[in-house]
Design a protein around this motif. Sequence first.
Motif, PDB file in Angstrom:
ATOM      1  N   LEU A  16      10.971  46.266 -19.240  1.00  0.00           N
ATOM      2  CA  LEU A  16      11.114  47.602 -19.824  1.00  0.00           C
ATOM      3  C   LEU A  16      12.258  47.669 -20.828  1.00  0.00           C
ATOM      4  O   LEU A  16      12.703  48.763 -21.184  1.00  0.00           O
ATOM      5  N   ALA A  17      12.714  46.528 -21.317  1.00  0.00           N
ATOM      6  CA  ALA A  17      13.889  46.479 -22.190  1.00  0.00           C
ATOM      7  C   ALA A  17      13.759  47.365 -23.414  1.00  0.00           C
ATOM      8  O   ALA A  17      14.753  47.931 -23.896  1.00  0.00           O
ATOM      9  N   ASP A  18      12.543  47.522 -23.950  1.00  0.00           N
ATOM     10  CA  ASP A  18      12.354  48.299 -25.175  1.00  0.00           C
ATOM     11  C   ASP A  18      11.921  49.737 -24.924  1.00  0.00           C
ATOM     12  O   ASP A  18      11.682  50.492 -25.872  1.00  0.00           O
ATOM     13  N   ARG A  19      11.824  50.117 -23.663  1.00  0.00           N
ATOM     14  CA  ARG A  19      11.426  51.493 -23.317  1.00  0.00           C
ATOM     15  C   ARG A  19      12.554  52.470 -23.600  1.00  0.00           C
ATOM     16  O   ARG A  19      13.741  52.132 -23.542  1.00  0.00           O
ATOM     17  N   GLN A  20      12.190  53.705 -23.879  1.00  0.00           N
ATOM     18  CA  GLN A  20      13.186  54.765 -24.003  1.00  0.00           C
ATOM     19  C   GLN A  20      13.583  55.223 -22.605  1.00  0.00           C
ATOM     20  O   GLN A  20      12.719  55.477 -21.761  1.00  0.00           O
ATOM     21  N   PRO A  21      14.863  55.323 -22.321  1.00  0.00           N
ATOM     22  CA  PRO A  21      15.315  55.628 -20.968  1.00  0.00           C
ATOM     23  C   PRO A  21      14.735  56.915 -20.380  1.00  0.00           C
ATOM     24  O   PRO A  21      14.493  56.986 -19.170  1.00  0.00           O
ATOM     25  N   HIS A  22      14.486  57.919 -21.210  1.00  0.00           N
ATOM     26  CA  HIS A  22      14.011  59.193 -20.663  1.00  0.00           C
ATOM     27  C   HIS A  22      12.592  59.093 -20.101  1.00  0.00           C
ATOM     28  O   HIS A  22      12.136  59.990 -19.390  1.00  0.00           O
ATOM     29  N   THR A  23      11.898  57.998 -20.410  1.00  0.00           N
ATOM     30  CA  THR A  23      10.534  57.819 -19.887  1.00  0.00           C
ATOM     31  C   THR A  23      10.519  57.138 -18.521  1.00  0.00           C
ATOM     32  O   THR A  23       9.459  56.986 -17.920  1.00  0.00           O
ATOM     33  N   LEU A  24      11.668  56.720 -18.022  1.00  0.00           N
ATOM     34  CA  LEU A  24      11.741  56.014 -16.748  1.00  0.00           C
ATOM     35  C   LEU A  24      11.656  56.987 -15.576  1.00  0.00           C
ATOM     36  O   LEU A  24      11.990  58.164 -15.690  1.00  0.00           O
ATOM     37  N   SER A  25      11.249  56.458 -14.438  1.00  0.00           N
ATOM     38  CA  SER A  25      11.251  57.250 -13.207  1.00  0.00           C
ATOM     39  C   SER A  25      12.684  57.407 -12.697  1.00  0.00           C
ATOM     40  O   SER A  25      13.616  56.748 -13.198  1.00  0.00           O
ATOM     41  N   GLY A  26      12.863  58.256 -11.702  1.00  0.00           N
ATOM     42  CA  GLY A  26      14.202  58.459 -11.148  1.00  0.00           C
ATOM     43  C   GLY A  26      14.801  57.177 -10.598  1.00  0.00           C
ATOM     44  O   GLY A  26      15.973  56.860 -10.845  1.00  0.00           O
ATOM     45  N   GLY A  27      13.980  56.410  -9.856  1.00  0.00           N
ATOM     46  CA  GLY A  27      14.472  55.146  -9.325  1.00  0.00           C
ATOM     47  C   GLY A  27      14.807  54.149 -10.415  1.00  0.00           C
ATOM     48  O   GLY A  27      15.792  53.423 -10.338  1.00  0.00           O
ATOM     49  N   GLN A  28      13.973  54.107 -11.460  1.00  0.00           N
ATOM     50  CA  GLN A  28      14.221  53.185 -12.573  1.00  0.00           C
ATOM     51  C   GLN A  28      15.497  53.563 -13.330  1.00  0.00           C
ATOM     52  O   GLN A  28      16.245  52.684 -13.767  1.00  0.00           O
ATOM     53  N   LYS A  29      15.751  54.862 -13.467  1.00  0.00           N
ATOM     54  CA  LYS A  29      16.977  55.297 -14.139  1.00  0.00           C
ATOM     55  C   LYS A  29      18.211  54.857 -13.362  1.00  0.00           C
ATOM     56  O   LYS A  29      19.226  54.464 -13.951  1.00  0.00           O
ATOM     57  N   ARG A  30      18.125  54.901 -12.043  1.00  0.00           N
ATOM     58  CA  ARG A  30      19.275  54.457 -11.248  1.00  0.00           C
ATOM     59  C   ARG A  30      19.456  52.950 -11.338  1.00  0.00           C
ATOM     60  O   ARG A  30      20.581  52.447 -11.333  1.00  0.00           O
ATOM     61  N   LYS A  31      18.350  52.233 -11.438  1.00  0.00           N
ATOM     62  CA  LYS A  31      18.447  50.790 -11.638  1.00  0.00           C
ATOM     63  C   LYS A  31      19.039  50.493 -13.019  1.00  0.00           C
ATOM     64  O   LYS A  31      19.822  49.549 -13.180  1.00  0.00           O
ATOM     65  N   LEU A  32      18.681  51.309 -14.021  1.00  0.00           N
ATOM     66  CA  LEU A  32      19.247  51.141 -15.352  1.00  0.00           C
ATOM     67  C   LEU A  32      20.753  51.396 -15.329  1.00  0.00           C
ATOM     68  O   LEU A  32      21.536  50.644 -15.938  1.00  0.00           O
ATOM     69  N   ALA A  33      21.173  52.440 -14.622  1.00  0.00           N
ATOM     70  CA  ALA A  33      22.612  52.724 -14.507  1.00  0.00           C
ATOM     71  C   ALA A  33      23.325  51.547 -13.847  1.00  0.00           C
ATOM     72  O   ALA A  33      24.430  51.161 -14.252  1.00  0.00           O
ATOM     73  N   ALA A  34      22.685  50.963 -12.832  1.00  0.00           N
ATOM     74  CA  ALA A  34      23.269  49.801 -12.164  1.00  0.00           C
ATOM     75  C   ALA A  34      23.360  48.617 -13.118  1.00  0.00           C
ATOM     76  O   ALA A  34      24.357  47.877 -13.123  1.00  0.00           O
ATOM     77  N   ALA A  35      22.327  48.426 -13.950  1.00  0.00           N
ATOM     78  CA  ALA A  35      22.350  47.319 -14.912  1.00  0.00           C
ATOM     79  C   ALA A  35      23.496  47.479 -15.897  1.00  0.00           C
ATOM     80  O   ALA A  35      24.168  46.503 -16.259  1.00  0.00           O
ATOM     81  N   GLY A  36      23.729  48.714 -16.336  1.00  0.00           N
ATOM     82  CA  GLY A  36      24.835  48.959 -17.252  1.00  0.00           C
ATOM     83  C   GLY A  36      26.175  48.605 -16.637  1.00  0.00           C
ATOM     84  O   GLY A  36      27.078  48.089 -17.314  1.00  0.00           O
ATOM     85  N   VAL A  37      26.314  48.863 -15.337  1.00  0.00           N
ATOM     86  CA  VAL A  37      27.537  48.494 -14.633  1.00  0.00           C
ATOM     87  C   VAL A  37      27.609  46.981 -14.458  1.00  0.00           C
ATOM     88  O   VAL A  37      28.657  46.362 -14.679  1.00  0.00           O
ATOM     89  N   LEU A  38      26.493  46.353 -14.059  1.00  0.00           N
ATOM     90  CA  LEU A  38      26.487  44.905 -13.837  1.00  0.00           C
ATOM     91  C   LEU A  38      26.842  44.126 -15.105  1.00  0.00           C
ATOM     92  O   LEU A  38      27.467  43.070 -15.031  1.00  0.00           O
ATOM     93  N   ALA A  39      26.441  44.655 -16.253  1.00  0.00           N
ATOM     94  CA  ALA A  39      26.720  43.968 -17.511  1.00  0.00           C
ATOM     95  C   ALA A  39      28.221  43.881 -17.804  1.00  0.00           C
ATOM     96  O   ALA A  39      28.647  43.054 -18.611  1.00  0.00           O
ATOM     97  N   MET A  40      29.000  44.714 -17.148  1.00  0.00           N
ATOM     98  CA  MET A  40      30.463  44.656 -17.293  1.00  0.00           C
ATOM     99  C   MET A  40      31.072  43.590 -16.381  1.00  0.00           C
ATOM    100  O   MET A  40      32.269  43.336 -16.437  1.00  0.00           O
ATOM    101  N   LYS A  41      30.232  43.005 -15.501  1.00  0.00           N
ATOM    102  CA  LYS A  41      30.663  41.989 -14.537  1.00  0.00           C
ATOM    103  C   LYS A  41      31.813  42.486 -13.658  1.00  0.00           C
ATOM    104  O   LYS A  41      32.877  41.842 -13.553  1.00  0.00           O
ATOM    105  N   PRO A  42      31.616  43.615 -12.971  1.00  0.00           N
ATOM    106  CA  PRO A  42      32.678  44.151 -12.115  1.00  0.00           C
ATOM    107  C   PRO A  42      32.795  43.373 -10.805  1.00  0.00           C
ATOM    108  O   PRO A  42      31.849  42.712 -10.362  1.00  0.00           O
TER     109      PRO A  42
END
Length: 249
Positions: free
Chosen positions: A129-155
Amino acid sequence: MNILAARQLTHIFPNGTEALKDINLAIRDGEFVIIAGSNGSGKTVLVRHFNGLFLPTSGEVLLEGVPISKNLTHARKNVGLIFQNSDSQIVGQTVAEDVAFGPENLNLPRQEVDDRVREALEAVGLSALADRQPHTLSGGQKRKLAAAGVLAMKPKVIIFDEPFTGLDYPGVLQILKQIVGLHKNGHTIILVTHELEKALAHADRLVILQKGRLVRDGDPNRLIDEVESYGIRRPYGRNGGIETMTWLS
């Protein structure tokens, strides 16, 4: 080793409301800690101090023994916070652009940004779903996207604030599997939730807040019979204990 610690942490809002009072809490590297409490207990206020989104009225927060106030950028890189409302964390026009936002702000080379985006999307199962617009995602997918954004910072530490709210059963399973997987991969996990039945079987430790104070802290098996006295719904396993009560069995 303690990776995070709060010492005499007190937070008073400008209107005089005392949200936290003398919180002392140490979290060890690699732990899975659940922070629970009834509405208004101070759970979200507490975790927003862990990466410097809130600054204490008095007391301090330490990251690996160093006050985070000395370097808030370092704290926000190493302590990732995933909000209850994942829409508030989405800033990109596409899924991939959203995940790239944090690494780009670290001024990393383009190739490293791209590598981090790819790895983070793979980790949460959103590569397709890399090229999808975020607003088209489901609630669960949006939370996974938020997690991916955090993971990319390598916390080193990842905080989930009420991640199950509003999700259906499949969505809860997706997020829970992600949280448990991150813990198994070595991340320190802090989970804020009032829905203990969903995650308590996987936690090393339960911390309970009440009216801004830390009132209980210990082994979930030892504290499970006390939670109702603090306004938290008690989870019941098939044999009465939390060890039998896992959504991932």
